[in-house]
Design a protein around this motif. Structure first.
Motif, PDB file in Angstrom:
ATOM      1  N   THR A  56       0.839  -1.203   0.000  1.00 43.01           N
ATOM      2  CA  THR A  56       0.000   0.000   0.000  1.00 43.01           C
ATOM      3  C   THR A  56       0.873   1.252   0.000  1.00 43.01           C
ATOM      4  O   THR A  56       0.404   2.339   0.282  1.00 43.01           O
ATOM      5  CB  THR A  56      -0.921   0.014   1.243  1.00 43.01           C
ATOM      6  N   GLU A  60      -3.315   2.339  -3.155  1.00 45.04           N
ATOM      7  CA  GLU A  60      -4.171   1.785  -2.095  1.00 45.04           C
ATOM      8  C   GLU A  60      -4.144   0.255  -2.184  1.00 45.04           C
ATOM      9  O   GLU A  60      -3.694  -0.292  -3.200  1.00 45.04           O
ATOM     10  CB  GLU A  60      -5.609   2.341  -2.231  1.00 45.04           C
ATOM     11  N   ALA A  61      -4.601  -0.400  -1.139  1.00 42.52           N
ATOM     12  CA  ALA A  61      -4.634  -1.866  -1.158  1.00 42.52           C
ATOM     13  C   ALA A  61      -5.564  -2.302  -2.281  1.00 42.52           C
ATOM     14  O   ALA A  61      -6.711  -1.882  -2.339  1.00 42.52           O
ATOM     15  CB  ALA A  61      -5.127  -2.385   0.182  1.00 42.52           C
TER      16      ALA A  61
END
Ligand code: HEC
Length: 103
Positions: A56, A60-61
């Motif tokens: 991340t 973003e994840a």
């Protein structure tokens, strides 16, 4: 002899009168429900931690289920290098991704 007998009676009554330790009765919660998803192995949970921490940094994840197993093959080859993961961490993340895809 009488004295000894007397001593036994005294000791006996002390023990008999000692307050009993009252332990509250604890009824354990019955575990009837099956967990929704199988428990993660240590390898998988380590992989999850790496995924949430090292994967991340640049974005973003990513949602694992948005990609197929085949796609993940290529993605992981590239991304584990990007994240500079060592062999162990790469295996852990790979296991985690596989686990997520299965569950
Ligand atoms: C050094 C920066 C960096 C790190 C660390 C990194 N990524 Fe990426 N990742 C990128 C870039 C850049 C892209 C392409 C642009 C985008 O989709 O955001 C990308 C794209 C992706 C994609 C989308 C691929 C596609 O085909 O759309 C996934 C999934 C992904 N990364 C997963 C991971 C995973 C898993 C890790 C950890 C092992 C990770 N990334 C670590 C930079 C990084």
């Amino acid at each position: 002899m009488k004295k000894i007998l007397f001593a036994f009676v005294v000791i006996g009554s002390i023990v008999a009168c000692a307050p009993k330790l009252v332990t509250p009765e604890v009824t354990p919660e019955p575990v009837t429900e099956e967990p929704a998803v199988p428990a993660m192995s240590e390898m998988v949970s380590s992989g999850k931690m790496i995924f949430n921490k090292d994967c991340t940094k640049c974005h973003e994840a990513k949602v694992i289920d948005n990609f197929t197993t085949a796609q993940w093959g290529g993605i992981l080859t590239k991304m584990t290098k990007m994240a500079k993961l060592d062999e162990t961490q790469t295996n852990q993340v790979t296991q985690y991704v596989a686990w997520e895809l299965e569950n």
